[in-house]
Write an enzyme that holds these catalytic residues in place. Sequence first.
Site, mmCIF file in Angstrom:
data_model
loop_
_atom_site.group_PDB
_atom_site.id
_atom_site.type_symbol
_atom_site.label_atom_id
_atom_site.label_comp_id
_atom_site.label_asym_id
_atom_site.label_seq_id
_atom_site.Cartn_x
_atom_site.Cartn_y
_atom_site.Cartn_z
ATOM 1 N N TYR A 140 1.544 -1.069 0.203
ATOM 2 C CA TYR A 140 0.083 0.225 -0.117
ATOM 3 C C TYR A 140 0.766 1.224 -0.149
ATOM 4 C CZ TYR A 140 -4.381 -2.518 -0.285
ATOM 5 O OH TYR A 140 -5.645 -2.500 -0.788
ATOM 6 N N GLY A 261 -10.046 -6.314 -4.020
ATOM 7 C CA GLY A 261 -8.576 -6.042 -4.563
ATOM 8 C C GLY A 261 -8.084 -7.228 -3.296
ATOM 9 N N ASP A 262 -7.988 -6.784 -2.273
ATOM 10 C CA ASP A 262 -7.369 -7.859 -1.517
ATOM 11 C C ASP A 262 -7.871 -9.497 -0.575
ATOM 12 O OD1 ASP A 262 -5.514 -5.154 -0.070
ATOM 13 O OD2 ASP A 262 -8.001 -3.947 0.694
ATOM 14 N N CYS A 263 -9.251 -9.022 -1.113
ATOM 15 C CA CYS A 263 -10.361 -10.288 -1.264
ATOM 16 C C CYS A 263 -9.189 -11.227 -2.365
ATOM 17 C CB CYS A 263 -11.335 -10.648 -1.515
ATOM 18 S SG CYS A 263 -12.261 -11.937 -1.098
#
Length: 323
Positions: A140, A261-263
């Site tokens: 990030y 997106g994280d998933c």
Amino acid sequence: MTAGPLVVVGDTLYDLDISGTVTRHCPDAASAPVLDAERALGRPGGAGLAAVLAAATGVPVRLVTALADDREGEWLADTLGERVELVAGPVLGATCLKVRLLDRGRPLVRVDHGQGTACPATPDMLEALEDAGAVLVADYGRGISADPELAKALAGLCDRVPVVWDPHPRGATPVPGCAMVTPNLAEARRALRPTALADQPGPAALDAARLLPERWYARAAAVTAGALGAAVAVAGTAERVDAQLIPAAPAPERADPCGAGDCFAAALAVALLSDADPVAGVRAAVATASEFVQAGGAAAVRLGAAPPRLPRRAQEGHHEPVY
């Protein structure tokens, strides 16, 4: 031999959703809606969210991150420590907050606060990588992935275990040898400049997936394209790398894609930890991310913590805790 844990490496944020209803506009600024706030819910964001989602599948997860010495950092440490094995170095500055204002579930605006950056990786952080069964780098842009010693350790793992790298525009370039790189289409376009991609999202994602393994020296690439799904390509010796688009399931009209997106990246890393091949892993990740969005996205993640207070800014730029 039992595989080691999934190690998630990256920057952890604090996400806060302030939800309510807009029924009027500000009298002194007619274009500014007035949100009547009804509730505020906080959760880990960034690598913290990816780690929580991965742990929910039942695999052992270790989160290597950095946390600030403030009230939000303490809350993140307590909350994450209950769900994953946490190895956290220090942050220079305050916890990064991302505050979304939502009108009946639809985002109005996001306010970012706190510019904390990770300090150099500690020996504990480097040691936490050694027995990894797979690695997810959830970058990030706050300094974790850019640490030279950590990057060196990650590069050394690529020959032994699958490393999934989810990049960020302000983050580091993925180390050579990653099993999979997972940018979204906008990030892929930026990384491939000045190479031109197709105008339409689907063909553009396919173009990017074909080109990225060579650009980033990765074994495969998955380019996410929102509601269209993800394009995946595996590097090979052929002059032209084949790519295919794996479609996502239709989402509700007012679906909130925050956290998808994280998933996706977490589900892909879990699949590769279980020895799935790259295309099968992307197919599973697209299905998991589709279900995540249909269920409400990151806003539906419930961690059992007390609802946060609305943030109050104190003097000299400091802020009161938001949980």
